[in-house]
Motif scaffolding. Structure first.
Motif, mmCIF file in Angstrom:
data_model
loop_
_atom_site.group_PDB
_atom_site.id
_atom_site.type_symbol
_atom_site.label_atom_id
_atom_site.label_comp_id
_atom_site.label_asym_id
_atom_site.label_seq_id
_atom_site.Cartn_x
_atom_site.Cartn_y
_atom_site.Cartn_z
ATOM 1 N N LEU A 109 -2.084 8.092 -0.934
ATOM 2 C CA LEU A 109 -1.193 6.946 -1.106
ATOM 3 C C LEU A 109 -0.835 6.245 0.202
ATOM 4 O O LEU A 109 -0.054 5.286 0.188
ATOM 5 N N GLU A 110 -1.401 6.666 1.314
ATOM 6 C CA GLU A 110 -1.018 6.073 2.597
ATOM 7 C C GLU A 110 -1.545 4.647 2.763
ATOM 8 O O GLU A 110 -0.823 3.768 3.259
ATOM 9 N N VAL A 111 -2.768 4.390 2.358
ATOM 10 C CA VAL A 111 -3.297 3.027 2.455
ATOM 11 C C VAL A 111 -2.546 2.077 1.517
ATOM 12 O O VAL A 111 -2.110 1.004 1.955
ATOM 13 N N PRO A 112 -2.351 2.405 0.229
ATOM 14 C CA PRO A 112 -1.543 1.521 -0.616
ATOM 15 C C PRO A 112 -0.142 1.287 -0.063
ATOM 16 O O PRO A 112 0.401 0.183 -0.180
ATOM 17 N N SER A 113 0.434 2.300 0.562
ATOM 18 C CA SER A 113 1.787 2.153 1.113
ATOM 19 C C SER A 113 1.823 1.121 2.229
ATOM 20 O O SER A 113 2.748 0.293 2.289
ATOM 21 N N ASN A 114 0.832 1.134 3.116
ATOM 22 C CA ASN A 114 0.827 0.161 4.206
ATOM 23 C C ASN A 114 0.523 -1.256 3.717
ATOM 24 O O ASN A 114 0.942 -2.236 4.330
ATOM 25 N N ILE A 115 -0.208 -1.370 2.622
ATOM 26 C CA ILE A 115 -0.423 -2.690 2.022
ATOM 27 C C ILE A 115 0.910 -3.228 1.497
ATOM 28 O O ILE A 115 1.253 -4.400 1.700
ATOM 29 N N ILE A 116 1.685 -2.363 0.827
ATOM 30 C CA ILE A 116 3.013 -2.770 0.359
ATOM 31 C C ILE A 116 3.898 -3.132 1.544
ATOM 32 O O ILE A 116 4.677 -4.095 1.483
ATOM 33 N N LEU A 117 3.782 -2.383 2.626
ATOM 34 C CA LEU A 117 4.561 -2.664 3.841
ATOM 35 C C LEU A 117 4.305 -4.083 4.342
ATOM 36 O O LEU A 117 5.243 -4.796 4.731
ATOM 37 N N ASN A 275 1.361 -12.031 12.179
ATOM 38 C CA ASN A 275 1.935 -12.740 11.039
ATOM 39 C C ASN A 275 0.922 -13.006 9.929
ATOM 40 O O ASN A 275 1.234 -13.695 8.963
ATOM 41 N N ASP A 276 -0.300 -12.513 10.094
ATOM 42 C CA ASP A 276 -1.317 -12.772 9.086
ATOM 43 C C ASP A 276 -0.975 -12.040 7.787
ATOM 44 O O ASP A 276 -0.356 -10.978 7.785
ATOM 45 N N LYS A 277 -1.395 -12.633 6.672
ATOM 46 C CA LYS A 277 -1.148 -12.054 5.354
ATOM 47 C C LYS A 277 -2.298 -11.121 4.958
ATOM 48 O O LYS A 277 -3.460 -11.393 5.252
ATOM 49 N N VAL A 278 -1.934 -10.034 4.302
ATOM 50 C CA VAL A 278 -2.952 -9.088 3.879
ATOM 51 C C VAL A 278 -3.794 -9.705 2.765
ATOM 52 O O VAL A 278 -3.283 -10.405 1.895
ATOM 53 N N ASN A 279 -5.111 -9.483 2.834
ATOM 54 C CA ASN A 279 -6.015 -9.981 1.804
ATOM 55 C C ASN A 279 -7.138 -8.978 1.581
ATOM 56 O O ASN A 279 -7.268 -7.993 2.327
ATOM 57 N N LYS A 280 -7.945 -9.233 0.560
ATOM 58 C CA LYS A 280 -9.001 -8.293 0.180
ATOM 59 C C LYS A 280 -9.992 -8.070 1.318
ATOM 60 O O LYS A 280 -10.424 -6.935 1.554
ATOM 61 N N ARG A 281 -10.342 -9.139 2.028
ATOM 62 C CA ARG A 281 -11.326 -9.017 3.106
ATOM 63 C C ARG A 281 -10.833 -8.082 4.210
ATOM 64 O O ARG A 281 -11.598 -7.260 4.728
ATOM 65 N N GLN A 282 -9.537 -8.208 4.575
ATOM 66 C CA GLN A 282 -8.999 -7.366 5.636
ATOM 67 C C GLN A 282 -8.857 -5.913 5.169
ATOM 68 O O GLN A 282 -9.030 -4.977 5.962
ATOM 69 N N VAL A 283 -8.546 -5.714 3.896
ATOM 70 C CA VAL A 283 -8.457 -4.350 3.368
ATOM 71 C C VAL A 283 -9.812 -3.664 3.448
ATOM 72 O O VAL A 283 -9.925 -2.520 3.906
ATOM 73 N N ILE A 284 -10.860 -4.366 3.022
ATOM 74 C CA ILE A 284 -12.209 -3.796 3.075
ATOM 75 C C ILE A 284 -12.626 -3.532 4.519
ATOM 76 O O ILE A 284 -13.218 -2.482 4.833
ATOM 77 N N ALA A 285 -12.311 -4.455 5.417
ATOM 78 C CA ALA A 285 -12.662 -4.283 6.826
ATOM 79 C C ALA A 285 -11.977 -3.053 7.417
ATOM 80 O O ALA A 285 -12.588 -2.284 8.169
ATOM 81 N N SER A 415 -3.321 -7.096 9.649
ATOM 82 C CA SER A 415 -3.578 -6.577 8.301
ATOM 83 C C SER A 415 -4.689 -5.530 8.335
ATOM 84 O O SER A 415 -4.584 -4.468 7.710
ATOM 85 N N LYS A 416 -5.755 -5.821 9.069
ATOM 86 C CA LYS A 416 -6.835 -4.853 9.211
ATOM 87 C C LYS A 416 -6.330 -3.616 9.945
ATOM 88 O O LYS A 416 -6.693 -2.480 9.604
ATOM 89 N N ARG A 417 -5.483 -3.813 10.967
ATOM 90 C CA ARG A 417 -4.937 -2.685 11.727
ATOM 91 C C ARG A 417 -4.056 -1.814 10.838
ATOM 92 O O ARG A 417 -4.112 -0.584 10.894
ATOM 93 N N ALA A 418 -3.222 -2.440 10.002
ATOM 94 C CA ALA A 418 -2.342 -1.681 9.111
ATOM 95 C C ALA A 418 -3.157 -0.815 8.157
ATOM 96 O O ALA A 418 -2.855 0.363 7.943
ATOM 97 N N VAL A 419 -4.214 -1.398 7.579
ATOM 98 C CA VAL A 419 -5.060 -0.659 6.638
ATOM 99 C C VAL A 419 -5.880 0.394 7.377
ATOM 100 O O VAL A 419 -6.001 1.540 6.923
ATOM 101 N N GLY A 420 -6.448 0.021 8.531
ATOM 102 C CA GLY A 420 -7.286 0.952 9.285
ATOM 103 C C GLY A 420 -6.515 2.159 9.777
ATOM 104 O O GLY A 420 -7.004 3.301 9.697
#
Length: 454
Positions: A109-117, A275-285, A415-420
């Motif tokens: 659940l750590e990746v979903p949590s950072n997306i919510i963050l 300030n960038d918004k999280v999106n599908k591309r950054q999550v996959i990256a 966003s990529k950093r948060a997910v990564g």
């Protein structure tokens, strides 16, 4: 004839600028070209003072929260020494199973949590997590059997899952690439202090054995859980979300923090934004970047031993012939020394702006400690065994912080950093599942598998 490039004026922040609802300045922000020539309207001494304001507001608070988090997560080991196993009639590997189950939801659940963050605010999300895991810890004090213990550990994994990746990511929002580790290490040193404080608290709380008809180990969970719930109500107001929204800084100080982060690209080109918004591309990256996967293997090298060792150290000391109370107290010096080595290793790493050599240094110290623990003829030489626990613990913690910063320094945008970072910690914490099952009670006091796994 080539035309001479016109020199751009240096920018400064007008006195009348204020922050808008979206965290940006109401007046026009500097262009990319202007940012590249930006000169802060502060002297070097004033710039240091601004960073100290951020340090004192952010680092001690996050460090304390992680101290609380790790105590709540690891107090199962102290409760075991205080009689949990006997009272719940645990046998064989049942204790190991209870430790293991925590890491399944905790990791996944750590990746979903950072997306919510990224979709909400750190102060809101972290305070909600603290309230949840504090409630679960409190309820652990009324568990009556093995199945109840398994259930409560699963819920604890769900509640605590997002805190560590959220806190480490939040630090990267405030500091440049070669400043963040010097701050993160104080946050992460709370892990070492947690081992010390956990033993000290458990020693004091277990003296309540019999109060209100409850065993001492139950009071360990109840009192520590209530404190976490109480603390969660204050975090909503105390934790700063980002430089854009920092009420403890002036408008000029906020602009200074934002613009210096934008210029900290490493390559010298473009700019960094948080300030960038999280999106599908950054999550996959963030999930597929090879640098994250390379760091996962480095993280596994220490996380497996870290989690298994944390839950086992009080028991190892108990088996050296000490009483349960003294075993709790003797864990304190081990973690204090580990904290000192961890801080020194991280600060030198930032000074030389290197990560890999200092990861390898920590791994080498850990190998030396665990190799010695394998070679010692247990239960003989208890003093030497206790001494090698210092070396093994220090090596574990020394290498974790540079590994995290290796990933944090090489992922953008935010966003990529948060997910990564969450992905790294997620995969690394899966090592906790293995670590929970390498220190086997039937191998006591030698623990061939546990010591040899490192």
């Amino acid at each position: 004839m080539a035309s001479k490039r016109k020199e751009l004026p240096k920018t400064s922040v007008p006195e009348g600028d204020t922050l808008g609802k979206n965290g940006l300045f109401e007046k026009e922000r500097p262009s990319i070209e202007q940012v590249e020539t930006y000169q802060p309207p502060f002297t070097p001494k004033e710039q240091t003072q601004i960073l100290r304001k951020v340090d004192w507001r952010l680092v001690p608070l996050l460090s304390f929260l992680y101290l609380v988090s790790f105590i709540d997560r690891g107090n199962l080991g102290n409760a075991k020494v205080a009689g949990l196993g006997e009272d719940l009639h645990l046998s064989g590997i049942q204790y190991n199973i209870a430790v293991t189950l925590f890491f399944i939801p905790y990791s996944l659940l750590e990746v979903p949590s950072n997306i919510i963050l990224k979709l909400t605010r750190p102060s809101i999300w972290i305070s909600l997590m603290m309230f949840s895991w504090g409630l679960v810890i409190t309820l652990t004090g009324i568990v009556q059997n093995f199945s109840g213990l398994l259930t409560i550990r699963i819920f604890l994994g769900v509640a605590e899952a997002g805190f560590f990746p959220a806190a480490t990511y939040l630090l990267t929002v405030w500091y440049t690439r070669y400043e963040v580790q010097s701050r993160m290490v104080f946050f992460y040193a709370a892990v070492s202090l947690a081992g010390a404080f956990s033993g000290l608290l458990a020693y004091a709380i277990q003296m309540m054995d019999g109060v209100a008809g409850l065993q001492g180990w139950r009071w360990i969970f109840i009192l520590e859980g209530i404190f976490t719930v109480f603390l969660s109500f204050f975090i909503w107001f105390l934790l700063p979300d980002s430089p854009n929204m920092a009420s403890f800084l002036t408008t000029k100080e906020r602009e200074f923090i934002i613009l210096r982060l934008e210029q900290d690209t490493g390559s010298g080109r473009g700019k960094v934004t948080n300030n960038d918004k999280v999106n599908k591309r950054q999550v996959i990256a963030g999930l597929t970047d090879w640098k994250v996967w390379a760091a996962v293997f480095m993280y596994w090298a220490t996380s497996i031993s870290s989690y298994g060792f944390t839950y086992t150290v009080p028991t190892v000391i108990l088996e050296l012939g000490y009483t349960a109370a003294n075993a709790q107290l003797l864990t304190i010096p081990i973690y204090v020394v580990a904290m000192i080595f961890t801080i020194a290793n991280a600060m030198i790493s930032d000074h030389y702006q290197q990560r890999t050599p200092f990861i390898l240094l920590g791994v080498s110290v850990g190998i030396a400690g665990f190799s010695a623990l394998l070679a010692i003829p247990h239960p003989q030489l208890p003093g030497l065994t206790y001494g090698m626990l210092f070396l093994a613990t220090s090596g574990i913690y020394m290498s974790l912080v540079p590994t995290l910063c290796f990933v944090a320094n090489n992922l953008a945008p935010s966003s990529k950093r948060a997910v990564g970072m969450a992905h790294l910690i997620c995969m690394g914490n899966l090592g906790g599942i293995a670590g929970s099952n390498v220190f086997l009670s039937q191998e006591a006091p030698h623990y061939w598998t546990g010591y040899g796994f490192y």
